[in-house]
Design a protein around this motif. Structure first.
Motif, PDB file in Angstrom:
ATOM      1  N   ALA A   1     -90.744  43.238   5.546  1.00  0.00           N
ATOM      2  CA  ALA A   1     -90.513  43.069   6.985  1.00  0.00           C
ATOM      3  C   ALA A   1     -90.357  41.598   7.342  1.00  0.00           C
ATOM      4  N   TRP A   2     -91.108  40.709   6.671  1.00  0.00           N
ATOM      5  CA  TRP A   2     -90.981  39.278   6.927  1.00  0.00           C
ATOM      6  C   TRP A   2     -89.624  38.770   6.429  1.00  0.00           C
ATOM      7  N   LYS A   3     -89.253  39.200   5.222  1.00  0.00           N
ATOM      8  CA  LYS A   3     -87.982  38.766   4.637  1.00  0.00           C
ATOM      9  C   LYS A   3     -86.803  39.235   5.492  1.00  0.00           C
ATOM     10  N   GLU A   4     -86.836  40.507   5.915  1.00  0.00           N
ATOM     11  CA  GLU A   4     -85.755  41.029   6.752  1.00  0.00           C
ATOM     12  C   GLU A   4     -85.664  40.275   8.076  1.00  0.00           C
ATOM     13  N   ALA A   5     -86.827  39.949   8.659  1.00  0.00           N
ATOM     14  CA  ALA A   5     -86.830  39.196   9.915  1.00  0.00           C
ATOM     15  C   ALA A   5     -86.203  37.823   9.721  1.00  0.00           C
ATOM     16  N   ALA A   6     -86.514  37.176   8.599  1.00  0.00           N
ATOM     17  CA  ALA A   6     -85.953  35.847   8.333  1.00  0.00           C
ATOM     18  C   ALA A   6     -84.451  35.910   8.132  1.00  0.00           C
ATOM     19  N   LEU A   7     -83.993  36.872   7.344  1.00  0.00           N
ATOM     20  CA  LEU A   7     -82.561  36.992   7.084  1.00  0.00           C
ATOM     21  C   LEU A   7     -81.791  37.354   8.353  1.00  0.00           C
ATOM     22  N   GLU A   8     -82.400  38.162   9.197  1.00  0.00           N
ATOM     23  CA  GLU A   8     -81.749  38.591  10.431  1.00  0.00           C
ATOM     24  C   GLU A   8     -81.675  37.478  11.460  1.00  0.00           C
ATOM     25  N   SER A   9     -82.713  36.633  11.517  1.00  0.00           N
ATOM     26  CA  SER A   9     -82.842  35.682  12.624  1.00  0.00           C
ATOM     27  C   SER A   9     -82.446  34.253  12.288  1.00  0.00           C
ATOM     28  N   MET A  10     -82.325  33.916  11.012  1.00  0.00           N
ATOM     29  CA  MET A  10     -82.151  32.511  10.623  1.00  0.00           C
ATOM     30  C   MET A  10     -80.808  31.957  11.070  1.00  0.00           C
ATOM     31  N   PRO A  11     -80.799  30.965  11.960  1.00  0.00           N
ATOM     32  CA  PRO A  11     -79.527  30.352  12.390  1.00  0.00           C
ATOM     33  C   PRO A  11     -78.885  29.594  11.229  1.00  0.00           C
ATOM     34  N   LYS A  12     -77.578  29.480  11.268  1.00  0.00           N
ATOM     35  CA  LYS A  12     -76.859  28.762  10.229  1.00  0.00           C
ATOM     36  C   LYS A  12     -77.293  27.299  10.197  1.00  0.00           C
ATOM     37  N   GLY A  13     -77.620  26.826   9.002  1.00  0.00           N
ATOM     38  CA  GLY A  13     -78.005  25.429   8.825  1.00  0.00           C
ATOM     39  C   GLY A  13     -79.444  25.109   9.167  1.00  0.00           C
ATOM     40  N   ALA A  14     -80.234  26.119   9.563  1.00  0.00           N
ATOM     41  CA  ALA A  14     -81.625  25.871   9.956  1.00  0.00           C
ATOM     42  C   ALA A  14     -82.538  25.879   8.738  1.00  0.00           C
ATOM     43  N   ALA A  15     -83.701  25.268   8.898  1.00  0.00           N
ATOM     44  CA  ALA A  15     -84.766  25.333   7.900  1.00  0.00           C
ATOM     45  C   ALA A  15     -85.827  26.290   8.405  1.00  0.00           C
ATOM     46  N   LEU A  16     -86.438  27.038   7.482  1.00  0.00           N
ATOM     47  CA  LEU A  16     -87.457  28.033   7.826  1.00  0.00           C
ATOM     48  C   LEU A  16     -88.834  27.520   7.435  1.00  0.00           C
ATOM     49  N   PHE A  17     -89.774  27.584   8.390  1.00  0.00           N
ATOM     50  CA  PHE A  17     -91.180  27.280   8.124  1.00  0.00           C
ATOM     51  C   PHE A  17     -92.002  28.531   8.417  1.00  0.00           C
ATOM     52  N   PHE A  18     -92.905  28.840   7.491  1.00  0.00           N
ATOM     53  CA  PHE A  18     -93.635  30.119   7.512  1.00  0.00           C
ATOM     54  C   PHE A  18     -95.143  29.877   7.615  1.00  0.00           C
ATOM     55  N   LYS A  19     -95.798  30.763   8.379  1.00  0.00           N
ATOM     56  CA  LYS A  19     -97.257  30.746   8.454  1.00  0.00           C
ATOM     57  C   LYS A  19     -97.761  32.171   8.620  1.00  0.00           C
ATOM     58  N   GLN A  20     -98.701  32.583   7.767  1.00  0.00           N
ATOM     59  CA  GLN A  20     -99.305  33.903   7.929  1.00  0.00           C
ATOM     60  C   GLN A  20    -100.404  33.806   8.983  1.00  0.00           C
ATOM     61  N   LEU A  21    -100.349  34.701   9.969  1.00  0.00           N
ATOM     62  CA  LEU A  21    -101.270  34.636  11.095  1.00  0.00           C
ATOM     63  C   LEU A  21    -102.502  35.513  10.908  1.00  0.00           C
ATOM     64  N   ARG A  22    -102.371  36.580  10.151  1.00  0.00           N
ATOM     65  CA  ARG A  22    -103.541  37.405   9.855  1.00  0.00           C
ATOM     66  C   ARG A  22    -103.318  38.143   8.545  1.00  0.00           C
ATOM     67  N   VAL A  23    -104.411  38.517   7.904  1.00  0.00           N
ATOM     68  CA  VAL A  23    -104.358  39.132   6.579  1.00  0.00           C
ATOM     69  C   VAL A  23    -104.172  40.634   6.664  1.00  0.00           C
ATOM     70  N   ASP A  24    -104.890  41.291   7.600  1.00  0.00           N
ATOM     71  CA  ASP A  24    -104.795  42.741   7.699  1.00  0.00           C
ATOM     72  C   ASP A  24    -103.433  43.134   8.247  1.00  0.00           C
ATOM     73  N   ARG A  25    -102.852  44.194   7.689  1.00  0.00           N
ATOM     74  CA  ARG A  25    -101.534  44.651   8.085  1.00  0.00           C
ATOM     75  C   ARG A  25    -101.593  46.109   8.516  1.00  0.00           C
ATOM     76  N   ILE A  26    -100.664  46.493   9.399  1.00  0.00           N
ATOM     77  CA  ILE A  26    -100.696  47.830   9.992  1.00  0.00           C
ATOM     78  C   ILE A  26    -100.266  48.899   9.013  1.00  0.00           C
ATOM     79  N   MET A  27     -99.217  48.671   8.253  1.00  0.00           N
ATOM     80  CA  MET A  27     -98.642  49.712   7.411  1.00  0.00           C
ATOM     81  C   MET A  27     -99.024  49.542   5.949  1.00  0.00           C
ATOM     82  N   ARG A  28    -100.275  49.357   5.656  1.00  0.00           N
ATOM     83  CA  ARG A  28    -100.730  49.370   4.275  1.00  0.00           C
ATOM     84  C   ARG A  28    -100.819  50.824   3.800  1.00  0.00           C
ATOM     85  N   PRO A  29    -100.768  51.030   2.460  1.00  0.00           N
ATOM     86  CA  PRO A  29    -100.914  52.409   1.958  1.00  0.00           C
ATOM     87  C   PRO A  29    -102.246  53.005   2.395  1.00  0.00           C
ATOM     88  N   VAL A  30    -102.253  54.312   2.652  1.00  0.00           N
ATOM     89  CA  VAL A  30    -103.502  54.996   3.019  1.00  0.00           C
ATOM     90  C   VAL A  30    -103.936  55.877   1.872  1.00  0.00           C
TER      91      VAL A  30
END
Length: 377
Positions: free
Chosen positions: A348-377
């Protein structure tokens, strides 16, 4: 009173290409917490998520791409041409989405929730909503949007449109119908008027007198009434080939929120930002070069991260031009790491980056929290 005590829940639906996401964004600008159930359904099928194995077992390895993920285009060819296959897919995915929605609603502190779902009326979510809102648009508008915004061929777009029930079935079940074929301003007026009946305090008041002290930087949430001011700053600092106007910014409010950095001389910085699929994306970062960049970025990004945390975002993606990309020590101090989209470890992070990244821009990443909603149950 609906399923969640103390929460007012708007169920937002409408046929494909009628502008549901734009209306959800408008409701978020007015103070609602938005949930995109359709994006959650995509997450439920990613490798490692609870819906992955059942979907592959149901539809076969043919729907799996070379990277091991389910190819949604291949899956779509099956289910959108076969109602029985679509029903089997929904039987797998809908319960997982309901679980994730329940978790998000319980975690958020905001009293008004808007759940966007194309199959809202056919799912258990309908019974949990206090009010059903439906977006509507003429077929020719739907067709144009699908071809322009999603890159579909005319044949594919028509198939998607005709595969859904008539719009009249949904509008007949609605408490609020938003006619979404005109300008952003026209749609905004409809949404604002309907939302104020639910949350009267959402009426935009006149701006209060500023209490800033000399040299202080302050971040405020941008509103449509700030459109001309935002456009002027972009024109002054970016010097685009075509000057922006307030209508351009009003249209952008259909996709993102704006955080405004105010200083002694008025507006001195802007972040255009959105949270989609639990990922925060800042695609417009503008800072007056007269300001110390470390100070300006710190103030704006900390505010964006707080707001993203309120929206339960898992990660922040910040896209900047060369004027801000080379501030290595600043980004390190703020906790961001320069990345290529392919280096992100969550689909989901990779798809968001590929979808939103403007041409010629640099990407900076930061994880905001460890727990995720769609982990395996």
């Amino acid at each position: 009173m609906g399923k969640w005590s103390g929460k007012t829940v708007i169920g937002l639906t409408g046929n494909i290409g009628t502008g549901k996401s734009v209306v959800r964004k408008m409701l978020e600008h007015l103070g609602a917490y938005g949930i995109d159930a359709d994006q959650l359904s995509h997450r439920a099928m990613t490798k490692g998520a609870p819906g992955y194995k059942p979907v592959v077992e149901m539809f076969g390895r043919w729907v799996v791409a070379a990277d091991g993920q389910i190819d949604r285009a291949r899956l779509g060819k099956i289910v959108f041409s076969d109602p029985a296959a679509l029903a089997e897919l929904e039987k797998i995915i809908h319960p997982l989405v309901s679980q994730a929605v329940d978790m998000l609603v319980q975690r958020t502190s905001q009293p008004v929730i808007v759940i966007e779902a194309i199959k809202l009326l056919e799912s258990d979510l309908r019974a949990a909503c206090d009010s059903v809102w439906v977006t509507a648009a003429p077929p020719e508008v739907q067709l144009r949007r699908l071809m322009q915004a999603r890159g579909m061929s005319e044949a594919e777009a028509r198939q998607r449109i005709t595969a859904q029930p008539p719009q009249a079935q949904k509008t007949a079940a609605a408490q609020v119908v938003i006619q979404n074929a005109g300008t952003f301003t026209e749609t905004w007026k409809q949404v604002s008027a309907a939302y104020q009946k639910i949350s009267p305090e959402a009426v935009e008041a006149a701006p209060a007198a500023s209490r800033q002290t000399a040299g202080e930087l302050r971040v405020v949430r941008g509103k449509p009434r700030h459109s001309a001011e935002i456009a002027e700053l972009f024109n002054r600092l970016r010097m685009p080939s075509r000057r922006m106007n307030s209508d351009d910014i009003m249209a952008a409010f259909g996709e993102k929120a704006f955080l405004l950095l105010q200083g002694d001389g008025g507006l001195v910085g802007v972040i255009g930002w959105q949270v989609e699929n639990l990922v925060a994306r800042a695609t417009d970062v503008v800072v007056d070069p007269k300001l110390p960049p470390q100070r300006a970025l710190k103030v704006m990004l900390e505010d964006m991260e707080r707001a993203s945390g309120d929206l339960l975002a898992e990660a922040a993606l910040v896209f900047v031009g060369s004027d801000l990309a080379n501030l290595d020590s600043v980004w390190k101090e703020l906790g961001y790491t320069r990345k290529a989209p392919e280096e992100l470890t969550v689909l989901a992070w990779k798809e968001a980056a590929l979808e939103s990244m403007p041409k010629g821009a640099a990407l900076f990443f930061k994880q905001l929290r460890v727990d995720r909603i769609m982990r395996p149950v």
